[in-house]
Design an enzyme around this catalytic site. Structure first.
Site, PDB file in Angstrom:
ATOM      1  N   ASN A   9      -1.231   8.916   4.316  1.00  0.00           N
ATOM      2  CA  ASN A   9       0.096   8.703   3.943  1.00  0.00           C
ATOM      3  C   ASN A   9       0.381   9.345   2.723  1.00  0.00           C
ATOM      4  O   ASN A   9       0.148   8.911   1.672  1.00  0.00           O
ATOM      5  CB  ASN A   9       0.866   7.443   4.030  1.00  0.00           C
ATOM      6  CG  ASN A   9       2.245   7.242   3.647  1.00  0.00           C
ATOM      7  OD1 ASN A   9       2.809   8.276   3.292  1.00  0.00           O
ATOM      8  ND2 ASN A   9       2.607   5.907   3.278  1.00  0.00           N
ATOM      9  N   LYS A  11       3.386  10.249   0.866  1.00  0.00           N
ATOM     10  CA  LYS A  11       4.446   9.748   0.273  1.00  0.00           C
ATOM     11  C   LYS A  11       5.000  10.847  -0.388  1.00  0.00           C
ATOM     12  O   LYS A  11       5.263  12.056   0.272  1.00  0.00           O
ATOM     13  CB  LYS A  11       4.140   8.626  -0.833  1.00  0.00           C
ATOM     14  CG  LYS A  11       3.215   7.438  -0.115  1.00  0.00           C
ATOM     15  CD  LYS A  11       2.969   6.083  -1.062  1.00  0.00           C
ATOM     16  CE  LYS A  11       2.149   5.452  -0.037  1.00  0.00           C
ATOM     17  NZ  LYS A  11       1.897   4.101  -0.719  1.00  0.00           N
ATOM     18  N   HIS A  95       7.612   1.358   7.052  1.00  0.00           N
ATOM     19  CA  HIS A  95       6.669   1.024   5.828  1.00  0.00           C
ATOM     20  C   HIS A  95       7.239   0.175   4.861  1.00  0.00           C
ATOM     21  O   HIS A  95       8.515   0.281   4.535  1.00  0.00           O
ATOM     22  CB  HIS A  95       6.340   2.672   5.326  1.00  0.00           C
ATOM     23  CG  HIS A  95       5.306   2.563   4.156  1.00  0.00           C
ATOM     24  ND1 HIS A  95       5.397   1.997   3.110  1.00  0.00           N
ATOM     25  CD2 HIS A  95       4.147   2.790   4.211  1.00  0.00           C
ATOM     26  CE1 HIS A  95       4.375   2.255   2.200  1.00  0.00           C
ATOM     27  NE2 HIS A  95       3.233   2.446   3.004  1.00  0.00           N
ATOM     28  N   GLU A  97       7.430   0.453   1.727  1.00  0.00           N
ATOM     29  CA  GLU A  97       8.260   1.192   0.774  1.00  0.00           C
ATOM     30  C   GLU A  97       9.667   1.218   1.328  1.00  0.00           C
ATOM     31  O   GLU A  97      10.935   1.651   0.512  1.00  0.00           O
ATOM     32  CB  GLU A  97       7.684   2.358   0.169  1.00  0.00           C
ATOM     33  CG  GLU A  97       6.623   1.863  -0.670  1.00  0.00           C
ATOM     34  CD  GLU A  97       5.308   2.843  -0.781  1.00  0.00           C
ATOM     35  OE1 GLU A  97       5.323   4.035  -0.323  1.00  0.00           O
ATOM     36  OE2 GLU A  97       4.302   2.369  -1.222  1.00  0.00           O
ATOM     37  N   GLU A 165      -0.194  -3.707   6.438  1.00  0.00           N
ATOM     38  CA  GLU A 165      -0.221  -3.308   5.180  1.00  0.00           C
ATOM     39  C   GLU A 165       0.203  -4.444   4.225  1.00  0.00           C
ATOM     40  O   GLU A 165       1.471  -4.466   4.021  1.00  0.00           O
ATOM     41  CB  GLU A 165       0.376  -1.795   4.812  1.00  0.00           C
ATOM     42  CG  GLU A 165      -0.212  -0.978   5.794  1.00  0.00           C
ATOM     43  CD  GLU A 165       0.226   0.505   5.179  1.00  0.00           C
ATOM     44  OE1 GLU A 165      -0.783   1.189   4.740  1.00  0.00           O
ATOM     45  OE2 GLU A 165       1.329   0.642   4.724  1.00  0.00           O
ATOM     46  N   GLY A 171      -0.890   0.493  -3.515  1.00  0.00           N
ATOM     47  CA  GLY A 171      -0.762   1.269  -4.564  1.00  0.00           C
ATOM     48  C   GLY A 171      -1.188   0.203  -5.918  1.00  0.00           C
ATOM     49  O   GLY A 171      -0.871   0.676  -7.006  1.00  0.00           O
ATOM     50  N   SER A 207      -4.702   0.099  -0.705  1.00  0.00           N
ATOM     51  CA  SER A 207      -5.677   0.222  -1.697  1.00  0.00           C
ATOM     52  C   SER A 207      -7.041   0.558  -0.985  1.00  0.00           C
ATOM     53  O   SER A 207      -8.200   0.300  -1.544  1.00  0.00           O
ATOM     54  CB  SER A 207      -5.946  -0.874  -2.700  1.00  0.00           C
ATOM     55  OG  SER A 207      -4.649  -0.736  -3.508  1.00  0.00           O
TER      56      SER A 207
END
Ligand code: PGA
Length: 258
Positions: A9, A11, A95, A97, A165, A171, A207
């Protein structure tokens, strides 16, 4: 038998030129590799060019999000048919985010899943709890609620992929331990089973790096990885694709390309 999937991904990263250069190298390196499904999710602007670079290879392309309406006055939105038209097989949905910065809710993820299914795009449906939710004992309720989006949609097991996730691992450099990830994946599979989705692939994300990929992939309910930061670097991404396979990374890939 659930086939392993490694998805990258990207991003908000990479220009069209950077994305196609990466795709070209990936395709050359993976030319005889078909043991794991490999997917990359570039930004919208690069989808068509990357799909073109990868046509005729085993590597598939995913969008990072899909809007649920099919057409009309929705400035800035991209439909499922447009994503298909750009050459994608997959799209991420839900996701964290998107949930955090773009007001994604369980209701809007349902609409996105419906829109993707309608055109035959395979959603990679992301779920996961925040640290606060985990520490206050709400992790299972949160996952149950997020996964309820799939309940009435009647997907066949291979027509959807789920990604667990944990938000606290995305991240942050703090990866879930193998046992934490396995425990969550087994719980997710238990929720999917009554929906007829016990054989749906469940990816771990958060991560992931070359150093922790093999240990995660060895867990019985982890069917692959959704990789953010480490998927931006071709060497790291190739090492993750090869992780846990017999033989070394060098055995797997033709390293004559830079
Ligand atoms: P990360 O991101 O690997 O950079 O933690 C994973 C993701 O958000 O899909």
């Amino acid at each position: 038998m659930r086939r392993m999937m490694i998805a990258g991904n990207w991003k908000l990263n990479k220009t069209i030129g950077e994305a196609t250069a990466f795709a070209d190298v990936l395709a050359k390196r993976l030319v005889s590799h078909d043991l794991r499904d490999v997917v990359i999710a570039p930004p919208y602007t690069a989808l068509a060019a990357v799909s073109q670079s990868l046509s005729g290879t085993h590597i598939a392309v995913s969008a990072q999000d899909v809007f649920y309406e099919t057409e009309g006055a929705f400035t800035g939105a991209i439909s499922a048919a447009m994503i298909k038209d750009a050459g994608c097989t997959y799209t991420l949905v839900g996701h964290s985010e998107r949930r955090l910065y773009f007001a994604e809710t369980v209701e809007t993820t349902v609409k996105r899943l419906v829109a993707a299914k309608a055109v035959g795009l395979i959603p990679i449906f992301c779920v996961g709890e925040t640290l606060q939710e985990r520490e206050s004992g709400r992790m299972h309720d949160v996952l149950r609620s997020q996964l309820s989006a799939l309940a009435t949609l009647d997907f066949s097991a291979n027509a959807v992929v789920v990604a667990y996730e944990p938000v606290w691992a995305i991240g942050t450099g703090v990866v879930a331990s193998e046992s934490q990830a396995q425990e969550a994946h087994a719980f997710v599979r238990g929720i999917l089973a009554p929906m007829g989705l016990s054989e749906t692939r469940i990816l771990y994300g958060g991560s992931v790096k070359p150093s922790n990929a093999a240990g995660l992939l060895a867990q019985s309910d982890i069917d692959g990885l959704l990789v953010g930061g480490a998927s931006l670097n071709i060497t790291d991404f190739l090492k993750i694709i090869a992780a846990g396979q017999p033989g070394s990374y060098e055995d797997w890939f033709d390293l004559q390309f830079p």
